[in-house]
Scaffold this active site. Structure first.
Site, short mmCIF file in Angstrom:
data_model
loop_
_atom_site.label_atom_id
_atom_site.label_comp_id
_atom_site.label_asym_id
_atom_site.label_seq_id
_atom_site.Cartn_x
_atom_site.Cartn_y
_atom_site.Cartn_z
N ALA A 213 0.84 -1.20 0.00
CA ALA A 213 0.00 0.00 0.00
C ALA A 213 0.88 1.24 0.00
CB ALA A 213 -0.88 0.00 1.23
N HIS A 214 0.40 2.28 -0.64
CA HIS A 214 1.07 3.57 -0.60
C HIS A 214 1.09 4.06 0.85
CE1 HIS A 214 1.97 7.75 -1.37
NE2 HIS A 214 2.17 7.46 -2.65
N GLU A 215 2.20 4.67 1.25
CA GLU A 215 2.30 5.05 2.67
C GLU A 215 1.20 6.03 3.07
OE1 GLU A 215 5.85 8.35 2.18
OE2 GLU A 215 6.29 6.37 3.03
#
Lengths: 341, 369, 341, 369
Positions: free
Chosen positions: C233-235
């Site tokens: 997942a994107h941070e």
């Protein structure tokens, strides 16, 4: 009494007789030749010896249990556990999945079922080789033989994987035809179902890598009979299937590559026998009354499991009739595990 | 006189009539005035060099100069798969073998392929019923190879033709019923028509993408893969004689074969030679040539792109360096005395004055063992 | 107070402003053009109108909710539910699976990861278009906006599928590069990630059927950066991801086809908000004290959800401050649903 | 005299020495005495008809009759893929297009293929360093086509050759490193050797089965697909001149091209003719033939299967119906006066007495446009 214990070299003839008395299907996990079966028993003996060692989950242990009538000494059933399906080689299944073929312009949307060759269940713990005298089907002994394996897993949990699977025999007609095989496998393996099934039990799985078509299969191109057989259990397996469902096993997307029988899956730690089992100290019970339950004791090669009535299980004390002690080869105060029938 | 020339705007009605009487099975030229009009316009743009020659559609008309009417058509599409995706199945073999078990199985397999993309296709041959026979079909077909030869740089090295596959009188195709219909949920004729209209994105959307193992199809379907419709057998035979081969590509709908040839290997191309035009006023005397050669006809074409012309003349017009044409024929071809023309035999007559030397080499060939 | 309610045509500008304030990634479910967004709101309005009708599970309803500050009237967030992912067309994902390539003779056994194009999640209920003013990230309003959708599902359960999924944005570097896209999709779609993503939101999915490579992809042939991004997942999505995990969503085998972000899955009936929510009658509470909880009421277009403190919930009576009644547009005795924060 | 004959048991040491000096890259003939012995035995069984001619391995030796030693070898395997599975990659194209978005992308793709199964392979060419040059390599290579021509029924219509692909001095192959190694976890040389030893079931077990999209491979790997090793360039050129074409099949390990030709299109086959043997005792006078022809050499072969022989003679020995051979040459070929032999020019000298007539047809070809 009925007792489940590790198979011994001396059980060879009895197991062979059992395997011969049943249909051909067993062979894929239980060889029907003296030599191969003897090797399998030997493998099991080693597995029970090693079961306490430093064995990691990478090494496969292949356990074989027998169901013995302690009154007569007769062996009436056999069942196995592979700690890791595929034992180092791929464990082959088809995974049934669907693609949607849709054309926006034409306003068409079709569901296209596809069978993907899959090894995703490789390394899961596999219950296998279940074979029992047909007379005992559905009896308490039947349940004992099947569930004793889960009692063993409960007592030796670190040896096993987080997921447990069981292959259920698929559809086969009365005259021995396997519709799924006839529609698919036969074309590639160029042999009849029984031969392929025997090879699958007896040899390395290299022949599957060599002969199985590598590309996904469109379900719609199978014969109608083969399509109807996808994920269907053979009617003879009903008792087994229901027992496993009660344990918490569910059919998912995976099918046997030969007969398209369902592969049942469960999280090992969610299995009913494992969740419901209790450990305690063995005590005597003056009566034969009480709740029926599986009771097991002993580790590794000393593992024994039987069915008995149990009077109480409070405060960690497990009271069972003394004849059950003898059957398990245990004494008062020894550690045992019980799970209700 | 019958002469090949580029298709023109005023050929529309003749073309429509031919397309109508051809009925199903010729998906590249359906009886649809608007579509035919579009095709003619594309062909005109091509010959008039208003579009890149490599993207051109070259449609040739067979004109009966007495009737002043187009009585046949044939074409070359310079490249397929430029705007749309061009699909075939490639008939391939999957081999599975286990030495341990002594099993060795070969499974014929269809792989979806776009490999004909960017290749020149010969297509759209139609001949009016009134003009069947007498080598007119051959002329319509083979004039394309003379054009290909003259303007090779506009075409791919390899050219191909899609041959109509097997279907019954009702237009039912056994392969379609066993395979395509399972995924498209429509009749063969409907799918074929949609595809012919150039609407091919539905193929990308609905077509099975994974290989098809043939043993899973019924015998009836398997047996038609790579086979042509009975009506197309003569066309196939002609192309085979011309050097075209079936190389495993088939139509994704009906399994009809794609035949292909390298341009330099096409017989018409191999057998073409040049001659200088002489205009004659009288017919050559019959005794000048031997009887057999007398009966054979020679295709003659000029070298013009925009005003390409082909007609046939008797073989006895051909000399060692020259060809003698009557004034009407020379005018029809748009050539004058001293111009260079290109010729090739119309039929495979076995032997004709122009080519006898070549064949001599093979005369001494004996069968040995 | 914070209120979640169905989006209205009048919210167009506010939503557009929100979408523009956030990164590009949203666009795949939330268009950034006036016209497209207006159409989407219109679609949502119709969905809320039809939500009570005889609509079967085959027809897709695409709901859009907004988060409104009732004190100012500002719209500060938007979130959506598609009742059926793909809405009649395929819903594309990659399914990551492993094959075992093993040679018995050479004693080699390799695990080969493969990405299979999959439409298996087609028709599942999809939570989508979640967009919130960055200032509110992690706040109670943030939780309200996300979970209000589950309150809506709980109140309109027959409209939704048994499984619910959420796509989580995948890895993208600070300068906008998407390693998975650069290694795979770019070669086939011949456009940059943002363009593809926009098309995916705006058009029919025909272009995916046309341009996506039809065959499985070997993970080992992706760039190391792309391999590292699989299922990550994107941070920036951390708060969302954690909230969804608390709800019971889990990352499984499915990945986004563009950026390889994880697709979270859950059984709809097991979602925490749905399991823990209670229905009852609305009553007044004299104080602002009490457990914080989500409270929703009204059906279809009248659906409203807010966060309030609740004093008791015994005997089916739900006591909340009267200002919450107003916020929901309800009166004493009306049916409401609550779920603890 | 240098003469081609079937390989014999006593050629083992010479063969081993050649295999040793060839080093890596010739996987069909590794320097392994036992394996070479097995190959010789297979070849002997083939020529002595102890195995089906269609399953045969035809190995030819180039013998220097003065040295009485085998100085070169070449071979034909009548069919590949009979006991084992024969793999190639087919270089294909996948086209994806969206008219709506105006995108049209062609993706070169490798498909695992067994399509060469059952095809005849020309293979195993090795020439001793001492005998390089002077057309000996040509003779070794082309003698096979004379054999193919004479015994066509034992071979497939199409024949092919696998050309060594690109690798560096250390034996590293860019394609292997990018693709094969990811799945096999071993060095190229090791995999190549295992494969050469005929142990191919590991390929079925470990090879990726799904198509490989080339844009996912690094440039270095992509660029070698279908390219030959520098050392193999002359062999490729020779085969191309012979009519072999690259048709998209490549080696699964190093990406080297497979070139193929239909037997009837092979130049040696096309240019072969028959002559009747005359035995002469004196050399022909120099002035009998023109100077140019004098320098060219002609391959002559007998028609024997078991005792197949080929040697070369000067072109000026060839007459219109006959060929005059010295007694030693006739003896070496095992023919007598009155026997029929088959000949073909050794080199492409442009023109030679036997074939001048054929070329004449092309003389008038002018370039037009």
């Amino acid at each position: 009494m009925w007792l489940v214990r590790p198979a011994q070299p001396g059980d060879l003839k009895a197991i062979l007789a059992l395997a011969e008395g049943i249909g051909p299907r067993l062979s894929s996990t239980l060889p029907r030749k003296d030599e191969a079966l003897a090797a399998k028993i030997e493998q099991s003996v080693r597995a029970f010896q090693n079961a306490g060692g430093t064995t990691g989950p990478d090494e496969t242990l292949r356990f074989l249990f027998v169901l013995e009538n302690t009154d007569t000494g007769d062996v009436r059933g056999v069942a196995g556990i592979d700690s890791s399906a595929g034992h180092g080689q791929p464990f082959y299944n088809y995974r049934k999945d669907a693609l949607i073929h849709a054309s926006h312009e034409l306003g068409v949307s079709n569901r296209v079922d596809v069978l993907y060759p899959s090894h995703a269940l490789t390394g899961h713990t596999l219950l296998c080789a279940f074979t029992i005298d047909p007379e005992l089907k559905g009896s308490e002994a039947f349940e004992l033989l099947s569930r004793a394996r889960l009692m063993f897993i409960a007592s030796h949990r670190p040896l096993f994987s987080d997921h447990t699977v069981v292959e259920i025999q698929g559809v086969q007609t009365e005259n021995g035809e396997v519709p799924f095989w006839d529609s698919l496998g036969r074309h590639f393996f160029n042999m009849d179902f029984e031969t392929a099934d025997q090879h699958s039990g007896a040899l390395s799985k290299t022949f599957i890598a060599e002969l199985m078509p590598p590309n996904p299969i469109y379900v719609t191109l199978l014969t109608p009979e083969a399509q109807a057989a996808l994920g269907q259990a053979h009617e003879k397996t009903r008792a087994t299937y229901e027992l496993l469902q009660r344990e918490g096993f569910q059919a998912g997307a995976y099918l046997d590559i030969f007969d398209a029988g369902p592969v049942l899956e469960a999280r090992t730690d969610s299995l009913k026998t494992i969740v419901s089992s209790l450990s305690g100290k063995l005590h005597g019970s003056p009566t034969d009354d009480g709740e029926r339950c599986l009771i097991s004791g002993g580790i590794q090669a000393q593992f024994r499991c039987t069915v008995t009535s149990m009077q109480e299980a409070l405060t960690g004390d497990i009271k069972v009739p003394v004849k059950a002690w003898h059957c398990l080869g245990l004494d008062a105060g020894d550690s045992v595990r019980v799970s209700p029938c | 006189m019958l002469i090949i020339r580029p298709l023109q705007d005023n050929d529309l009605e003749a073309l429509y009539a031919m397309a109508q009487s051809a009925g199903k099975g010729l998906t590249t030229l359906p009886a649809d005035r608007e579509l035919l009009q579009r095709k003619i316009r594309h062909a005109r743009d091509t010959f008039d060099q208003r579009c890149a020659p490599e993207a051109g559609l070259y449609l040739f008309a067979l004109e009966d100069t007495e009737l002043q009417r187009c009585v046949g058509i044939s074409g070359i599409q310079a490249r397929v798969g430029l705007d749309e995706v061009f699909y075939n199945y490639r008939l391939s073999v999957t081999v599975n073998a286990s030495r341990e078990l002594g099993v060795h199985v070969r499974t014929p397999t269809l792989h979806l392929s776009n490999d004909m993309t960017d290749t020149s296709e010969i297509c759209s041959l139609l001949l009016s019923d009134s003009h069947r026979g007498g080598g007119n079909g051959l002329l319509l077909s083979r004039c394309r190879f003379m054009f290909l030869d003259q303007f090779r740089r506009h075409f791919s090295e390899k050219v191909f033709a899609e041959m109509r596959g097997v279907s019954d009188k009702e237009g039912r195709s056994p392969l379609w019923d066993a395979l395509g219909r399972q995924f498209f949920d429509m009749d063969f004729t409907e799918a074929d028509m949609l595809s012919g209209l150039g609407n091919k994105s539905f193929i990308a959307e609905l077509m099975p993408k994974f290989p098809i193992y043939l043993p899973m199809l019924p015998d009836e379907a398997r047996s038609v893969i790579g086979r042509v419709h009975d009506n197309t057998a003569p066309a196939l035979k002609m192309l085979q004689a011309e050097g075209f081969n079936f190389n495993g590509m088939v139509d994704i709908f009906d399994g009809g074969p794609v035949v292909e040839a390298f341009v330099h290997n096409i017989r018409t191309v191999r057998e073409s030679t040049d001659r200088i035009v002489m205009i004659r006023s009288i017919k050559p005397a019959v005794d000048q040539v031997d009887e057999q050669a007398d009966r054979s006809e020679i295709m003659v074409c000029n070298g013009s792109f925009q005003n390409f012309r082909v007609t046939t003349v008797p073989a006895n017009c051909v000399g060692i360096e020259t060809i003698s044409l009557s004034q009407p024929v020379a005018s029809a071809l748009g050539v004058e005395a001293g111009d260079r023309v290109r010729l090739a035999p119309l039929k495979d007559t076995g032997r004709n004055p122009t080519y006898s030397r070549r064949d001599a080499d093979h005369a001494g060939r004996s069968s040995r063992g």
